[in-house]
Design an enzyme around this catalytic site. Structure first.
Site, PDB file in Angstrom:
ATOM      1  N   HIS A 122      22.738 -17.470  35.906  1.00  0.00           N
ATOM      2  CA  HIS A 122      22.229 -16.874  37.073  1.00  0.00           C
ATOM      3  C   HIS A 122      21.007 -17.430  37.489  1.00  0.00           C
ATOM      4  O   HIS A 122      20.544 -17.550  38.855  1.00  0.00           O
ATOM      5  CB  HIS A 122      22.288 -15.530  37.399  1.00  0.00           C
ATOM      6  N   ASP A 243      32.958 -10.259  30.755  1.00  0.00           N
ATOM      7  CA  ASP A 243      32.965  -9.160  31.560  1.00  0.00           C
ATOM      8  C   ASP A 243      34.176  -9.169  32.647  1.00  0.00           C
ATOM      9  O   ASP A 243      34.295  -8.472  33.470  1.00  0.00           O
ATOM     10  CB  ASP A 243      31.468  -9.041  32.334  1.00  0.00           C
TER      11      ASP A 243
END
Length: 308
Positions: A122, A243
């Site tokens: 990110h 995830d």
């Protein structure tokens, strides 16, 4: 040949406030799960500033160094924190990924997994966000291109959250193909199919909430693997976020541990077909500790099988 496992205890010194999902226990659980496996264990080195500057400007690195707290925490945004050990941990992430690329390209090992934290995908050019400080996978790709002279490197990101940082850092890099699958809608809100990169070098594959591992397998069989074959990378870098697991608390995809095993097996098969098996994987997300441990172990077991 062997599979390398790169990690360092410094990655346990990046501490976040109580209750934060990106916590020290994540890496502890991964390392415990990998302990029984026959892997070539390598100490992840600290990267140099020049390594970070392959993707980030000096002004960004200077800001992070100035923000590093001497004690307690510094909050960068609503999700992203620094503690006194954070920059060393992040430098081990970058250094480990670069060392893994060197080992794979030099033929020392068949493939590699970097069990490091904080995650990186990110982090944008001049913005730390989403638990991430440096764009580890993008820097590794730049290292392979600039220093090893490769012509084509692919990054495959299967974290449940879109790898907006990797996309940003490699947007203008026509020698890099960035392929990401992610839940949509979901933070950070990027990753639409219309985001294609400056040279049609980005492929975003949004998956709807509650979609399953079968849905993922279809997308990878019909979109990801054919695109990789068309591009013919000389190295594949994997942003391995776990995830999308059905037990993860931060998202709503329903992949099983067997789905992550299937994905690793097939990415390794494509790497064997296209680039002599040369693949470097680096840990991204995954916030249910048991699911993270199980899926990481399955992922690395498949890397190990492929390297034999």
């Amino acid at each position: 040949m062997a599979t390398a496992l790169l990690t360092h205890a410094d990655c346990l010194t990046h501490v976040t406030p109580d209750g934060h999902p990106e916590r020290v226990a994540r890496l502890e659980h991964v390392l415990h799960a990998l302990e029984p496996l026959d892997l070539h264990r390598v100490t992840a080195p600290l990267c140099e500033d020049a390594d970070i500057l392959l993707a980030h400007p000096q002004s960004y690195l200077d800001r992070l160094e100035e923000a590093l707290p001497h004690k307690s925490f510094h909050q960068i945004d609503g999700d992203t924190w620094m503690s006194p050990g954070s920059l060393n941990a992040a430098r081990r992430c970058v250094g480990g990924a670069i060392r893994a690329v060197d080992m794979v390209l030099d033929g020392e090992v068949g493939n590699a997994f970097c069990a490091t934290r904080p995650p990186g995908h990110h982090a944008e050019t001049s913005t730390a966000m989403g638990f991430c400080l440096f764009g580890t996978a993008a820097i590794a790709a730049k290292h392979a291109l600039e220093r090893h002279g490769l012509s084509r490197v692919a990054v495959v990101d299967f974290d449940v959250h879109h790898g907006n940082g990797t996309q940003d850092l490699l947007w203008d890099e026509k020698r890099a193909l960035v392929i990401t699958s992610q839940q949509m809608p979901l933070w950070p809100g990027t990753g639409a199919p219309s985001e294609k990169g400056a040279y049609d070098n980005v492929l975003n594959l949004p998956l709807p909430p509650e979609s399953t591992g079968a849905d993922m397998r279809l997308v990878y069989e019909t979109r990801v693997f054919p695109r990789l074959r068309d591009f013919r990378p000389e190295l594949i870098i994997v942003s391995a976020g776990f995830d999308a697991h059905q037990d993860d608390p931060l998202a709503m995809l329903n992949w099983s541990t067997d789905d992550f095993r299937w994905l690793a097996q097939n990415l390794c098969a494509v790497a064997a077909e296209l680039c002599e098996g040369r693949l470097v994987s680096t840990l991204e997300g995954g916030y249910d500790l048991q699911a993270l441990a199980d899926a990481s172990k399955a992922h690395v077991e498949e890397l190990r099988k492929a390297s034999q």
